[in-house]
Scaffold this motif. Structure first.
Motif, PDB file in Angstrom:
ATOM      1  N   ARG A  56       0.835  -1.201   0.000  1.00  0.00           N
ATOM      2  CA  ARG A  56       0.000   0.000   0.000  1.00  0.00           C
ATOM      3  C   ARG A  56       0.883   1.271   0.000  1.00  0.00           C
ATOM      4  NH1 ARG A  56      -3.196  -1.335   3.723  1.00  0.00           N
ATOM      5  NH2 ARG A  56      -5.025  -1.856   2.470  1.00  0.00           N
ATOM      6  N   SER A  57       1.991   1.233   0.731  1.00  0.00           N
ATOM      7  CA  SER A  57       2.902   2.380   0.765  1.00  0.00           C
ATOM      8  C   SER A  57       3.533   2.615  -0.606  1.00  0.00           C
ATOM      9  CB  SER A  57       3.998   2.154   1.810  1.00  0.00           C
ATOM     10  OG  SER A  57       3.451   2.076   3.109  1.00  0.00           O
ATOM     11  N   LYS A  58       3.919   1.504  -1.282  1.00  0.00           N
ATOM     12  CA  LYS A  58       4.485   1.649  -2.619  1.00  0.00           C
ATOM     13  C   LYS A  58       3.472   2.280  -3.582  1.00  0.00           C
ATOM     14  CE  LYS A  58       7.761  -2.220  -2.409  1.00  0.00           C
ATOM     15  NZ  LYS A  58       8.147  -3.523  -3.014  1.00  0.00           N
ATOM     16  N   PHE A  59       2.220   1.843  -3.472  1.00  0.00           N
ATOM     17  CA  PHE A  59       1.171   2.368  -4.349  1.00  0.00           C
ATOM     18  C   PHE A  59       0.967   3.867  -4.121  1.00  0.00           C
ATOM     19  CE2 PHE A  59      -3.367   3.440  -4.760  1.00  0.00           C
ATOM     20  CZ  PHE A  59      -3.519   3.259  -6.131  1.00  0.00           C
ATOM     21  N   GLU A  60       0.913   4.250  -2.852  1.00  0.00           N
ATOM     22  CA  GLU A  60       0.693   5.662  -2.540  1.00  0.00           C
ATOM     23  C   GLU A  60       1.890   6.521  -2.948  1.00  0.00           C
ATOM     24  OE1 GLU A  60      -0.176   5.648   1.586  1.00  0.00           O
ATOM     25  OE2 GLU A  60      -2.246   4.929   1.331  1.00  0.00           O
ATOM     26  N   ALA A  61       3.113   5.981  -2.809  1.00  0.00           N
ATOM     27  CA  ALA A  61       4.306   6.727  -3.226  1.00  0.00           C
ATOM     28  C   ALA A  61       4.310   6.943  -4.731  1.00  0.00           C
ATOM     29  CB  ALA A  61       5.562   5.985  -2.792  1.00  0.00           C
ATOM     30  N   THR A  62       3.887   5.913  -5.473  1.00  0.00           N
ATOM     31  CA  THR A  62       3.822   6.042  -6.931  1.00  0.00           C
ATOM     32  C   THR A  62       2.767   7.075  -7.332  1.00  0.00           C
ATOM     33  OG1 THR A  62       4.480   3.713  -7.140  1.00  0.00           O
ATOM     34  CG2 THR A  62       3.553   4.779  -9.086  1.00  0.00           C
ATOM     35  N   GLN A  63       1.677   7.116  -6.582  1.00  0.00           N
ATOM     36  CA  GLN A  63       0.645   8.138  -6.842  1.00  0.00           C
ATOM     37  C   GLN A  63       1.210   9.551  -6.713  1.00  0.00           C
ATOM     38  OE1 GLN A  63      -2.563   6.950  -4.111  1.00  0.00           O
ATOM     39  NE2 GLN A  63      -3.921   6.789  -5.886  1.00  0.00           N
ATOM     40  N   VAL A  64       1.983   9.770  -5.649  1.00  0.00           N
ATOM     41  CA  VAL A  64       2.579  11.083  -5.417  1.00  0.00           C
ATOM     42  C   VAL A  64       3.569  11.424  -6.528  1.00  0.00           C
ATOM     43  CG1 VAL A  64       4.029  12.425  -3.861  1.00  0.00           C
ATOM     44  CG2 VAL A  64       2.233  10.962  -2.935  1.00  0.00           C
ATOM     45  N   GLN A  65       4.389  10.435  -6.922  1.00  0.00           N
ATOM     46  CA  GLN A  65       5.362  10.677  -7.991  1.00  0.00           C
ATOM     47  C   GLN A  65       4.670  11.029  -9.307  1.00  0.00           C
ATOM     48  OE1 GLN A  65       7.778   7.141  -8.172  1.00  0.00           O
ATOM     49  NE2 GLN A  65       8.646   7.460  -6.128  1.00  0.00           N
ATOM     50  N   LEU A  66       3.542  10.349  -9.594  1.00  0.00           N
ATOM     51  CA  LEU A  66       2.800  10.636 -10.814  1.00  0.00           C
ATOM     52  C   LEU A  66       2.205  12.044 -10.765  1.00  0.00           C
ATOM     53  CD1 LEU A  66       1.592   9.816 -13.516  1.00  0.00           C
ATOM     54  CD2 LEU A  66      -0.310   8.745 -12.277  1.00  0.00           C
ATOM     55  N   ALA A  67       1.681  12.431  -9.616  1.00  0.00           N
ATOM     56  CA  ALA A  67       1.112  13.772  -9.483  1.00  0.00           C
ATOM     57  C   ALA A  67       2.187  14.836  -9.701  1.00  0.00           C
ATOM     58  CB  ALA A  67       0.473  13.930  -8.118  1.00  0.00           C
ATOM     59  N   SER A  68       3.383  14.610  -9.133  1.00  0.00           N
ATOM     60  CA  SER A  68       4.480  15.561  -9.294  1.00  0.00           C
ATOM     61  C   SER A  68       4.917  15.651 -10.749  1.00  0.00           C
ATOM     62  CB  SER A  68       5.655  15.139  -8.410  1.00  0.00           C
ATOM     63  OG  SER A  68       6.750  16.006  -8.586  1.00  0.00           O
ATOM     64  N   ALA A  69       5.011  14.509 -11.412  1.00  0.00           N
ATOM     65  CA  ALA A  69       5.422  14.489 -12.820  1.00  0.00           C
ATOM     66  C   ALA A  69       4.362  15.156 -13.702  1.00  0.00           C
ATOM     67  CB  ALA A  69       5.663  13.058 -13.276  1.00  0.00           C
ATOM     68  N   THR A  70       3.091  14.971 -13.354  1.00  0.00           N
ATOM     69  CA  THR A  70       2.007  15.598 -14.132  1.00  0.00           C
ATOM     70  C   THR A  70       2.066  17.121 -14.006  1.00  0.00           C
ATOM     71  OG1 THR A  70       0.610  13.637 -13.777  1.00  0.00           O
ATOM     72  CG2 THR A  70      -0.483  15.680 -14.457  1.00  0.00           C
ATOM     73  N   ILE A  71       2.356  17.591 -12.794  1.00  0.00           N
ATOM     74  CA  ILE A  71       2.493  19.044 -12.585  1.00  0.00           C
ATOM     75  C   ILE A  71       3.653  19.602 -13.405  1.00  0.00           C
ATOM     76  CG2 ILE A  71       3.075  20.804 -10.884  1.00  0.00           C
ATOM     77  CD1 ILE A  71       1.549  19.162  -8.819  1.00  0.00           C
ATOM     78  N   LYS A  72       4.766  18.898 -13.382  1.00  0.00           N
ATOM     79  CA  LYS A  72       5.928  19.353 -14.140  1.00  0.00           C
ATOM     80  C   LYS A  72       5.624  19.379 -15.632  1.00  0.00           C
ATOM     81  CE  LYS A  72      10.886  18.598 -14.742  1.00  0.00           C
ATOM     82  NZ  LYS A  72      12.065  17.776 -14.384  1.00  0.00           N
ATOM     83  N   LEU A  73       4.892  18.360 -16.117  1.00  0.00           N
ATOM     84  CA  LEU A  73       4.510  18.343 -17.531  1.00  0.00           C
ATOM     85  C   LEU A  73       3.612  19.536 -17.862  1.00  0.00           C
ATOM     86  CD1 LEU A  73       4.362  16.980 -20.300  1.00  0.00           C
ATOM     87  CD2 LEU A  73       2.468  15.582 -19.427  1.00  0.00           C
ATOM     88  N   ALA A  74       2.675  19.843 -16.977  1.00  0.00           N
ATOM     89  CA  ALA A  74       1.771  20.982 -17.214  1.00  0.00           C
ATOM     90  C   ALA A  74       2.539  22.295 -17.243  1.00  0.00           C
ATOM     91  CB  ALA A  74       0.699  21.014 -16.139  1.00  0.00           C
ATOM     92  N   GLU A  75       3.605  22.379 -16.457  1.00  0.00           N
ATOM     93  CA  GLU A  75       4.395  23.613 -16.420  1.00  0.00           C
ATOM     94  C   GLU A  75       5.220  23.824 -17.675  1.00  0.00           C
ATOM     95  OE1 GLU A  75       6.600  23.173 -12.823  1.00  0.00           O
ATOM     96  OE2 GLU A  75       5.034  24.095 -11.583  1.00  0.00           O
ATOM     97  N   MET A  76       5.336  22.817 -18.499  1.00  0.00           N
ATOM     98  CA  MET A  76       6.036  22.987 -19.769  1.00  0.00           C
ATOM     99  C   MET A  76       5.175  23.741 -20.785  1.00  0.00           C
ATOM    100  SD  MET A  76       8.727  21.568 -18.728  1.00  0.00           S
ATOM    101  CE  MET A  76       9.806  21.509 -20.144  1.00  0.00           C
TER     102      MET A  76
END
Length: 353
Positions: free
Chosen positions: A144-164
């Motif tokens: 469950r911790s791995k799943f939640e960590a991956t969720q956070v990483q995806l959210a961060s990467a999505t924000i960075k993509l939007a900032e491009m």
């Protein structure tokens, strides 16, 4: 010899007699002339006074600024692939302005989406096994911790993509374009400016003594040297909570609707705050005769100039508002005042204005 002495004695008497005779003959005519001169009307100019509505305005100089104003910059460092605007374009909120190279960010998002799906699948499998107690709860919590960590990483990467993709944060007018496609930009580089000038705000100072008279939404008018024939109308939108101790003035802000986009940020404006309005009889300032602490005017009545005392309410740019002493419609002398006295016969030159 005796005749000579007698002549010397009689000569002064003859001179006196001649003088008395001349005075007698001349004096009646001279008196008649004086009487005629005294009865001749004095030519004057006069105005018919009326009751008018006047306002007391507080004049000041102010500097305009946009309702919203920013420098457009990038949150990420990369190469510019596309620019979607030109100098001075009007844009809407959310409109795309610049696109940066985002291939790496897209790949990172895609990879994390795949990893998240796999973490989700593993979490679902361990959850089912935990129901039959075939697996330890520690493994389930770890997954469950791995799943939640991956969720956070995806959210961060999505924000960075939007900032491009750089978009307009609000509607307004763009300034000069400072970049070109292919340029490498950082967060320190200015791309352009964006101003929302649908509403223009003007900052100016008001003397401390007028603080009690200031109220939000009071009418404010403004004039600009750029538009000498136009008067802009707005309202008082902000009164500072602090007074400048150096100038003993309070900073205030007025807001002006700028649908026609005539006003720009940074313009010098002459502002007028309407503090109050009143009804009063107005006379030209030149009609007022100050004598010590009193004020008088000459009123034309039945062809005679009668001096009347008046009480001044306010002086207004060449006009004087009268509180007491005059009635609407009376004729007040404005020119020729120095030639008349109380009770003088006068004739108004032309029509009273």
């Amino acid at each position: 010899m005796r005749n000579y002495q007698l002549g010397k004695i009689l000569f002064p008497f003859l001179i006196i007699l001649l003088v008395v005779t001349c005075i007698y003959l001349y004096l009646p005519k001279h008196s008649d002339a004086n009487q005629t001169f005294a009865n001749k009307p004095v030519i004057v100019s006069a105005v018919n006074v009326t009751m008018q509505t006047q306002s007391i305005d507080l004049e000041s100089l102010g500097t305009s600024r946009a309702n919203e104003a920013i420098f457009i910059k990038s949150a990420q460092n990369d190469y510019v692939t596309e620019v979607f605007f030109n100098d001075g374009d009007i844009v809407k909120k959310g409109q795309v302005l610049v696109q940066l190279n985002s291939e790496q960010e897209k790949s990172a998002v895609a990879e994390l989406q795949i990893n998240l799906k796999e973490e989700q699948r593993q979490l679902n499998r361990l959850t089912e096994l935990a129901k039959s107690q075939a697996t330890a709860k520690s493994l389930l919590e770890e997954q469950r911790s791995k799943f939640e960590a991956t969720q956070v990483q995806l959210a961060s990467a999505t924000i960075k993509l939007a900032e491009m993709t750089i978009t307009a944060p609000f509607s307004g007018r763009l300034g000069q374009r400072l970049i070109s496609p292919g340029a490498f930009i950082t967060s320190a580089n200015e791309i352009t400016t964006l101003d929302d000038i649908s509403t223009i705000k003007v900052d100016f100072n008001v003397p401390e003594k007028y603080l009690a008279a200031l109220k939000p939404n009071m009418v404010v008018t403004a004039k600009s040297p750029a538009y000498p024939d136009i008067t802009f109308s707005g309202v008082l939108s902000n009164i500072s909570s602090r007074i400048n101790p150096a100038t003993r003035s309070v900073p205030v802000t007025a807001s002006f609707d700028n649908k026609n986009q005539q006003l720009r940020s940074g313009m010098l404006l002459h502002t007028f705050v309407k503090l109050s309005e009143f009804n009063a009889i107005l006379v030209p300032e030149k009609a007022i005769i100050p004598i010590e602490n009193q004020h008088f005017v000459y009123v034309v009545e039945n062809g005679l100039a009668n001096r009347k005392e008046v009480t001044i309410l306010q002086r207004l740019h060449g006009q004087v508002a009268i509180a007491q002493g005059l009635s609407e419609g009376q004729q007040v002398v404005t020119e020729g005042i120095i030639k008349i006295r109380p009770g003088s016969s006068v004739e108004v030159k032309g029509d009273a204005q």
